[in-house]
Design a protein around this motif. Structure first.
Motif, PDB file in Angstrom:
ATOM      1  N   MET A   9       0.822  -1.200   0.000  1.00 42.01           N
ATOM      2  CA  MET A   9       0.000   0.000   0.000  1.00 42.01           C
ATOM      3  C   MET A   9       0.859   1.255   0.000  1.00 42.01           C
ATOM      4  O   MET A   9       0.586   2.205  -0.728  1.00 42.01           O
ATOM      5  N   LYS A  10       1.900   1.267   0.827  1.00 41.94           N
ATOM      6  CA  LYS A  10       2.775   2.426   0.919  1.00 41.94           C
ATOM      7  C   LYS A  10       3.513   2.668  -0.401  1.00 41.94           C
ATOM      8  O   LYS A  10       3.696   3.804  -0.827  1.00 41.94           O
ATOM      9  N   LYS A  11       3.901   1.585  -1.062  1.00 41.26           N
ATOM     10  CA  LYS A  11       4.605   1.696  -2.342  1.00 41.26           C
ATOM     11  C   LYS A  11       3.685   2.295  -3.412  1.00 41.26           C
ATOM     12  O   LYS A  11       4.117   3.121  -4.219  1.00 41.26           O
ATOM     13  N   THR A  12       2.438   1.916  -3.411  1.00 41.14           N
ATOM     14  CA  THR A  12       1.470   2.427  -4.377  1.00 41.14           C
ATOM     15  C   THR A  12       1.264   3.928  -4.193  1.00 41.14           C
ATOM     16  O   THR A  12       1.223   4.683  -5.167  1.00 41.14           O
ATOM     17  N   ILE A  13       1.156   4.365  -2.945  1.00 38.85           N
ATOM     18  CA  ILE A  13       0.975   5.788  -2.663  1.00 38.85           C
ATOM     19  C   ILE A  13       2.203   6.577  -3.110  1.00 38.85           C
ATOM     20  O   ILE A  13       2.082   7.664  -3.696  1.00 38.85           O
ATOM     21  N   CYS A  14       3.383   6.042  -2.867  1.00 43.62           N
ATOM     22  CA  CYS A  14       4.616   6.720  -3.297  1.00 43.62           C
ATOM     23  C   CYS A  14       4.673   6.853  -4.817  1.00 43.62           C
ATOM     24  O   CYS A  14       5.071   7.893  -5.337  1.00 43.62           O
ATOM     25  N   ILE A  15       4.290   5.820  -5.530  1.00 41.53           N
ATOM     26  CA  ILE A  15       4.301   5.861  -6.989  1.00 41.53           C
ATOM     27  C   ILE A  15       3.301   6.903  -7.492  1.00 41.53           C
ATOM     28  O   ILE A  15       3.592   7.674  -8.417  1.00 41.53           O
ATOM     29  N   ILE A  16       2.127   6.954  -6.871  1.00 46.21           N
ATOM     30  CA  ILE A  16       1.113   7.944  -7.267  1.00 46.21           C
ATOM     31  C   ILE A  16       1.622   9.354  -7.007  1.00 46.21           C
ATOM     32  O   ILE A  16       1.468  10.259  -7.838  1.00 46.21           O
ATOM     33  N   LEU A  17       2.248   9.583  -5.855  1.00 44.00           N
ATOM     34  CA  LEU A  17       2.783  10.912  -5.536  1.00 44.00           C
ATOM     35  C   LEU A  17       3.909  11.309  -6.486  1.00 44.00           C
ATOM     36  O   LEU A  17       3.986  12.460  -6.924  1.00 44.00           O
ATOM     37  N   ILE A  18       4.779  10.371  -6.816  1.00 49.36           N
ATOM     38  CA  ILE A  18       5.869  10.665  -7.762  1.00 49.36           C
ATOM     39  C   ILE A  18       5.294  11.023  -9.129  1.00 49.36           C
ATOM     40  O   ILE A  18       5.747  11.975  -9.777  1.00 49.36           O
ATOM     41  N   ALA A  19       4.288  10.304  -9.566  1.00 47.57           N
ATOM     42  CA  ALA A  19       3.655  10.595 -10.858  1.00 47.57           C
ATOM     43  C   ALA A  19       2.988  11.969 -10.831  1.00 47.57           C
ATOM     44  O   ALA A  19       3.081  12.738 -11.802  1.00 47.57           O
ATOM     45  N   ALA A  20       2.329  12.298  -9.730  1.00 42.72           N
ATOM     46  CA  ALA A  20       1.667  13.600  -9.619  1.00 42.72           C
ATOM     47  C   ALA A  20       2.688  14.731  -9.633  1.00 42.72           C
ATOM     48  O   ALA A  20       2.498  15.752 -10.311  1.00 42.72           O
ATOM     49  N   PHE A  21       3.795  14.576  -8.885  1.00 40.13           N
ATOM     50  CA  PHE A  21       4.835  15.610  -8.880  1.00 40.13           C
ATOM     51  C   PHE A  21       5.505  15.739 -10.240  1.00 40.13           C
ATOM     52  O   PHE A  21       5.833  16.842 -10.680  1.00 40.13           O
ATOM     53  N   ALA A  22       5.698  14.640 -10.936  1.00 43.31           N
ATOM     54  CA  ALA A  22       6.284  14.695 -12.277  1.00 43.31           C
ATOM     55  C   ALA A  22       5.351  15.427 -13.239  1.00 43.31           C
ATOM     56  O   ALA A  22       5.810  16.224 -14.071  1.00 43.31           O
ATOM     57  N   ALA A  23       4.055  15.172 -13.118  1.00 43.59           N
ATOM     58  CA  ALA A  23       3.082  15.864 -13.978  1.00 43.59           C
ATOM     59  C   ALA A  23       3.061  17.358 -13.664  1.00 43.59           C
ATOM     60  O   ALA A  23       3.023  18.194 -14.581  1.00 43.59           O
ATOM     61  N   MET A  24       3.106  17.714 -12.385  1.00 44.49           N
ATOM     62  CA  MET A  24       3.135  19.133 -12.015  1.00 44.49           C
ATOM     63  C   MET A  24       4.416  19.798 -12.506  1.00 44.49           C
ATOM     64  O   MET A  24       4.387  20.932 -12.985  1.00 44.49           O
ATOM     65  N   PHE A  25       5.541  19.114 -12.400  1.00 40.25           N
ATOM     66  CA  PHE A  25       6.810  19.659 -12.877  1.00 40.25           C
ATOM     67  C   PHE A  25       6.764  19.881 -14.385  1.00 40.25           C
ATOM     68  O   PHE A  25       7.195  20.923 -14.887  1.00 40.25           O
TER      69      PHE A  25
END
Length: 55
Positions: free
Chosen positions: A1-17
């Motif tokens: 579960m924690k790994k999934t949340i980290c991947i989602i956050l990384i994807a969101a930050f990459a999209a914002m960047f």
């Protein structure tokens, strides 16, 4: 579960960047175009002014 949340956050930050980078580059591209347009307009104004002054 924690790994999934980290991947989602990384994807969101990459999209914002990526979105932020696009808008920054677009801003500078438009600024360059506007500077060229202003220089062209200033040249036309100067030429017109000097033509009227010489007549």
């Amino acid at each position: 579960m924690k790994k999934t949340i980290c991947i989602i956050l990384i994807a969101a930050f990459a999209a914002m960047f990526g979105t932020s980078a696009y808008f920054i580059f677009d801003h500078y591209r438009q600024e360059e175009q506007q500077a060229e347009l202003y220089d062209s307009l200033a040249d036309m104004t100067n030429h017109s002014f000097f033509r009227q002054e010489n007549n």
